[in-house]
Design a protein around this motif. Structure first.
Motif, PDB file in Angstrom:
ATOM      1  N   GLN A 187      38.496  -2.569  39.267  1.00 22.15           N
ATOM      2  CA  GLN A 187      37.439  -1.743  39.840  1.00 22.15           C
ATOM      3  C   GLN A 187      36.498  -1.293  38.722  1.00 22.15           C
ATOM      4  O   GLN A 187      36.939  -0.997  37.609  1.00 22.15           O
ATOM      5  CB  GLN A 187      38.031  -0.525  40.536  1.00 22.15           C
ATOM      6  N   GLN A 226      28.282  -0.897  36.816  1.00 20.38           N
ATOM      7  CA  GLN A 226      29.290  -1.842  37.299  1.00 20.38           C
ATOM      8  C   GLN A 226      29.431  -3.051  36.379  1.00 20.38           C
ATOM      9  O   GLN A 226      29.493  -4.199  36.816  1.00 20.38           O
ATOM     10  CB  GLN A 226      28.988  -2.252  38.737  1.00 20.38           C
ATOM     11  N   LEU A 280      34.957   8.961  45.214  1.00 21.89           N
ATOM     12  CA  LEU A 280      33.623   8.369  45.156  1.00 21.89           C
ATOM     13  C   LEU A 280      32.650   9.314  45.856  1.00 21.89           C
ATOM     14  O   LEU A 280      32.844   9.649  47.013  1.00 21.89           O
ATOM     15  CB  LEU A 280      33.646   7.012  45.855  1.00 21.89           C
ATOM     16  N   THR A 335      30.839   1.565  44.428  1.00 21.00           N
ATOM     17  CA  THR A 335      31.777   1.047  43.446  1.00 21.00           C
ATOM     18  C   THR A 335      31.836  -0.461  43.616  1.00 21.00           C
ATOM     19  O   THR A 335      31.254  -1.007  44.552  1.00 21.00           O
ATOM     20  CB  THR A 335      33.169   1.706  43.572  1.00 21.00           C
TER      21      THR A 335
END
Length: 108
Positions: free
Chosen positions: A24, A30, A53, A59
């Motif tokens: 993740q 990201q 989150l 995410t």
């Protein structure tokens, strides 16, 4: 803490895989990922509970296949999920694991 939603990842198994690693994203862009779980060969889905989150964030996840000799496939495509999708239950993502020769192993 109770999860605010779930994300369901799925992929098509890769021949001779000995495991799959699920990662993740840990940064806003990201680009940095951490290992969150490893699953056995034959397992082709993973559900992650989203509990930290914020409502305005997203995410991302990626998966790779492990093989004998501690070698791994290139990472799958990145599956991005917004907190709104996770809460509403539309957080299901199909990912594609690629072999080293860049031929597609799984359909999107």
């Amino acid at each position: 803490m109770d999860p605010i939603g779930t994300v369901k990842l799925s992929w098509t198994g890769v021949a001779n895989a000995t495991s799959y690693r699920i990662e993740q994203a840990i940064d806003e862009n990201q680009t940095e990922f951490i290992l969150i779980d490893t699953v056995a060969p034959g397992v082709t889905s993973y559900t992650d509970n989203i509990n930290n989150l914020s409502l305005s964030k997203e995410t991302a996840y990626r998966v790779d296949a492990g093989f004998i000799g501690a070698t791994f496939s290139p990472y799958s495509n990145i599956a991005k999920v917004s907190s709104c999708a996770a809460i509403s239950g539309t957080g299901a993502k199909k990912i594609v694991i690629m072999r080293g020769d860049a031929s597609s192993i799984a359909g999107a």
